[in-house]
Motif scaffolding. Structure first.
Motif: not given
Ligand code: GDP
Ligand code: MG
Length: 283
Positions: A139, A142, A191, A148, A115
């Motif tokens: 992702d 999480r 990502d 993020q 990331t």
């Protein structure tokens, strides 16, 4: 990063040049020292073994022992083999991002720096190559991961694919490509999620995403501090994904650089980027 290794090898080389004639025993002694130096730099054992096995017959060849400056010749042989293992001297082709929207897929274990590197790379492509970049987080494991990336994107001034709760990675990949086509983006960076260890489910998911997104570049992101594990990681990813390059993160740390050499050696892939810190311009 390679300073310690370079120093060690330098000493071995000095020992070789300091002498006129060289016996097979001298060369073997030097190779033993080179072997230790590589292992201490955390280069994986199989990589070191192959390196020494490749170099030995050349270095104890008749023309070396009989030459006027045998030390110099041995050094050249070792140096050339190192460069070949590392791909050190070759000119790096630019990233293949010429057919918009070009997809760059980031793969790697959890915590390897995917990331962070996505943010850094997005910034570089935007600022240096003047590309219009879209980043998308696949992702879903999480909850904080997507957030993020969104924050990172905002920080570096690129767009992030809006988050849709509950969507699965393959669908996010499809949506990202659609959005990039409609939005006139040059590059999409995907990502992906990682796991703490290599497992089949993670590999299957990554392989499926690669199939859907057909990335022009698939970069394996790995932590330079992983040392001996790096080889296994690189091998497994390389078997399942169409990898085109490596990114070594935490090269600002106190790792000994061996991971880089090992991964380069087992995959034959170029090291595309080196992560130097947590900040967005540390690439
Ligand atoms: N020192 C240092 N830290 C890094 C680097 N790249 C990533 N990190 C840190 O490593 C941690 C995990 O990074 P992240 O990008 O979230 O990993 P991911 O799970 O692969 O996406 C974060 O705390 C990052 O700030 C680097 O090049 N140097
Ligand atoms: Mg991540």
């Amino acid at each position: 990063m390679f300073d310690a290794l370079t120093d060690r090898l330098g000493k071995v080389f000095d020992g070789l040049t300091g002498r006129g004639a060289l016996s097979e025993k001298d060369v073997n002694e030097a190779l033993r020292e080179i072997r230790v130096a590589l292992l201490e730099a955390d280069v994986a054992l199989p990589v070191v073994k192959k390196f020494i096995d490749d170099v030995r017959p050349l270095a104890i060849g008749e023309n070396v022992i009989k030459s006027i400056k045998p030390g110099q010749l041995v050094i050249k042989i070792v140096h050339d083999a190192l460069v070949e293992t590392l791909g050190g001297d070759e000119e790096q082709p630019p990233l293949k991002i010429d057919s918009p929207p070009a997809v760059i897929m980031m793969a790697g274990l959890q915590g390897s720096g995917k990331t962070t590197t996505t943010g850094k790379l997005a910034k570089r492509l935007k600022d240096v190559e003047r590309k219009k970049v879209l980043v998308a987080s696949l992702d879903v494991r999480r909850p904080a991961a997507m957030e993020q990336l969104r924050i990172l994107a905002q920080q570096v001034g690129v767009d992030a694919l809006p988050i849709v709760e509950g969507q699965l990675p393959p669908d996010i990949a499809r949506r990202a490509i659609q959005a990039a086509k409609f939005g006139g983006y040059d590059v999409i960076i995907l990502d992906t999620a990682g796991r703490t260890t290599l497992d089949d489910q993670m590999m299957n998911e990554a392989a499926q995403i690669a199939e859907i997104a057909n990335p022009q570049e698939t970069l394996l992101v790995a932590d330079a501090l992983t040392g001996q594990d790096a080889v296994e990681t690189a091998k497994r990813f390389n078997e399942r994904l169409p990898l085109t390059g490596l990114v070594l993160t935490r090269m600002d740390g106190d790792g000994r650089g061996g991971a880089a050499l090992s991964m380069r050696a087992v995959t034959g892939l170029p090291i595309r980027f080196i992560g130097m810190g947590e900040k967005v311009d540390g690439l």
